[in-house]
Design a protein around this motif. Structure first.
Motif, PDB file in Angstrom:
ATOM      1  N   GLU A  49       0.630  -1.055   0.094  1.00  0.00           N
ATOM      2  CA  GLU A  49       0.031   0.150  -0.225  1.00  0.00           C
ATOM      3  C   GLU A  49       0.693   1.394  -0.564  1.00  0.00           C
ATOM      4  N   LEU A  50       1.708   1.143   0.862  1.00  0.00           N
ATOM      5  CA  LEU A  50       3.059   2.648   1.300  1.00  0.00           C
ATOM      6  C   LEU A  50       3.412   2.584  -0.282  1.00  0.00           C
ATOM      7  N   GLU A  51       3.815   1.473  -1.522  1.00  0.00           N
ATOM      8  CA  GLU A  51       4.380   1.702  -2.229  1.00  0.00           C
ATOM      9  C   GLU A  51       3.359   2.426  -3.283  1.00  0.00           C
ATOM     10  N   VAL A  52       2.306   1.715  -3.322  1.00  0.00           N
ATOM     11  CA  VAL A  52       1.255   2.888  -4.437  1.00  0.00           C
ATOM     12  C   VAL A  52       1.160   4.217  -3.296  1.00  0.00           C
ATOM     13  N   VAL A  53       0.883   4.568  -2.599  1.00  0.00           N
ATOM     14  CA  VAL A  53       0.461   5.850  -2.420  1.00  0.00           C
ATOM     15  C   VAL A  53       1.727   6.630  -2.750  1.00  0.00           C
ATOM     16  N   LYS A  61       1.569   9.738 -10.218  1.00  0.00           N
ATOM     17  CA  LYS A  61       1.388   8.383 -11.760  1.00  0.00           C
ATOM     18  C   LYS A  61      -0.216   8.109 -11.394  1.00  0.00           C
ATOM     19  N   SER A  62      -0.384   7.895 -12.917  1.00  0.00           N
ATOM     20  CA  SER A  62      -1.734   6.914 -12.676  1.00  0.00           C
ATOM     21  C   SER A  62      -1.802   6.085 -12.166  1.00  0.00           C
ATOM     22  N   ASP A  63      -2.799   5.547 -11.611  1.00  0.00           N
ATOM     23  CA  ASP A  63      -3.068   3.969 -11.692  1.00  0.00           C
ATOM     24  C   ASP A  63      -2.579   3.287 -12.586  1.00  0.00           C
ATOM     25  N   GLY A  64      -3.178   3.594 -13.953  1.00  0.00           N
ATOM     26  CA  GLY A  64      -2.212   2.796 -14.469  1.00  0.00           C
ATOM     27  C   GLY A  64      -1.650   2.815 -14.999  1.00  0.00           C
ATOM     28  N   GLU A  65      -0.323   3.952 -14.721  1.00  0.00           N
ATOM     29  CA  GLU A  65       0.942   4.348 -14.608  1.00  0.00           C
ATOM     30  C   GLU A  65       1.695   3.249 -13.551  1.00  0.00           C
ATOM     31  N   VAL A  66       1.408   2.839 -12.331  1.00  0.00           N
ATOM     32  CA  VAL A  66       1.358   2.468 -11.219  1.00  0.00           C
ATOM     33  C   VAL A  66       1.055   0.987 -11.540  1.00  0.00           C
ATOM     34  N   ALA A  67       0.279   0.891 -11.990  1.00  0.00           N
ATOM     35  CA  ALA A  67      -0.168  -0.930 -12.268  1.00  0.00           C
ATOM     36  C   ALA A  67       1.291  -0.984 -13.416  1.00  0.00           C
ATOM     37  N   ASN A  68       1.965  -0.616 -14.377  1.00  0.00           N
ATOM     38  CA  ASN A  68       2.943  -0.720 -15.339  1.00  0.00           C
ATOM     39  C   ASN A  68       3.940  -0.542 -14.906  1.00  0.00           C
ATOM     40  N   VAL A  69       4.750   0.127 -13.732  1.00  0.00           N
ATOM     41  CA  VAL A  69       5.796  -0.291 -12.636  1.00  0.00           C
ATOM     42  C   VAL A  69       5.463  -1.218 -11.984  1.00  0.00           C
ATOM     43  N   LEU A  70       5.078  -1.220 -11.184  1.00  0.00           N
ATOM     44  CA  LEU A  70       4.501  -2.402 -10.837  1.00  0.00           C
ATOM     45  C   LEU A  70       4.504  -3.597 -11.391  1.00  0.00           C
ATOM     46  N   GLU A  71       3.813  -4.035 -12.436  1.00  0.00           N
ATOM     47  CA  GLU A  71       3.754  -5.415 -13.175  1.00  0.00           C
ATOM     48  C   GLU A  71       2.567  -5.807 -12.138  1.00  0.00           C
ATOM     49  N   VAL A  72       0.971  -5.305 -12.216  1.00  0.00           N
ATOM     50  CA  VAL A  72       0.428  -5.628 -11.269  1.00  0.00           C
ATOM     51  C   VAL A  72      -0.947  -5.256 -12.292  1.00  0.00           C
ATOM     52  N   PRO A  73      -1.694  -5.788 -12.362  1.00  0.00           N
ATOM     53  CA  PRO A  73      -3.418  -5.016 -12.824  1.00  0.00           C
ATOM     54  C   PRO A  73      -4.074  -3.768 -12.045  1.00  0.00           C
ATOM     55  N   ARG A  74      -4.469  -3.192 -13.040  1.00  0.00           N
ATOM     56  CA  ARG A  74      -4.978  -1.725 -12.275  1.00  0.00           C
ATOM     57  C   ARG A  74      -5.939  -1.526 -11.668  1.00  0.00           C
ATOM     58  N   VAL A  75      -6.649  -3.285 -11.630  1.00  0.00           N
ATOM     59  CA  VAL A  75      -7.774  -2.811 -10.740  1.00  0.00           C
ATOM     60  C   VAL A  75      -6.879  -2.783  -9.193  1.00  0.00           C
ATOM     61  N   THR A  76      -6.107  -3.427  -9.585  1.00  0.00           N
ATOM     62  CA  THR A  76      -5.267  -4.131  -8.242  1.00  0.00           C
ATOM     63  C   THR A  76      -4.452  -2.978  -7.295  1.00  0.00           C
ATOM     64  N   VAL A  77      -4.052  -2.218  -8.037  1.00  0.00           N
ATOM     65  CA  VAL A  77      -3.387  -0.974  -8.060  1.00  0.00           C
ATOM     66  C   VAL A  77      -4.750   0.078  -7.222  1.00  0.00           C
ATOM     67  N   SER A  78      -5.555   0.329  -7.680  1.00  0.00           N
ATOM     68  CA  SER A  78      -6.759   0.874  -7.147  1.00  0.00           C
ATOM     69  C   SER A  78      -7.329   0.438  -5.421  1.00  0.00           C
ATOM     70  N   LYS A  79      -7.497  -0.609  -5.671  1.00  0.00           N
ATOM     71  CA  LYS A  79      -7.916  -1.277  -4.198  1.00  0.00           C
ATOM     72  C   LYS A  79      -6.650  -0.923  -3.586  1.00  0.00           C
ATOM     73  N   GLU A 130      -7.372   2.501  -1.881  1.00  0.00           N
ATOM     74  CA  GLU A 130      -8.377   2.665  -1.487  1.00  0.00           C
ATOM     75  C   GLU A 130      -8.543   2.276  -0.539  1.00  0.00           C
ATOM     76  N   ARG A 131      -7.930   1.339  -0.269  1.00  0.00           N
ATOM     77  CA  ARG A 131      -7.262   0.795   0.932  1.00  0.00           C
ATOM     78  C   ARG A 131      -6.228   1.281   1.812  1.00  0.00           C
TER      79      ARG A 131
END
Length: 68
Positions: free
Chosen positions: A21-25, A36-54, A57-58
């Protein structure tokens, strides 16, 4: 640039987050360069965008609860 109290509260609230969560924030809100947008973060972390969004939010919910 935040004042000292705002910075202290942000660091305190971020202490409640899991490493994922800290990494995403940090990426979404520009603590590591440009925000970065959720999509950009998803690309950096190599996870689905929905994972970044969740995770974002959490994380924000946890931070709100810590500061309440």
């Amino acid at each position: 640039s935040p004042d000292a109290e705002t910075h202290r509260l942000a660091v305190y609230a971020m202490g409640a987050l899991s490493p994922a969560e800290l990494e995403v924030v940090e990426l979404v809100y520009g603590f590591r360069g440009e925000p970065k947008s959720d999509g950009e973060v998803a690309n950096v972390l190599e996870v689905p965008r929905v994972t970044v969004s969740k995770r974002r939010e959490r994380a924000l919910e946890k931070m709100r609860n810590v500061l309440a």
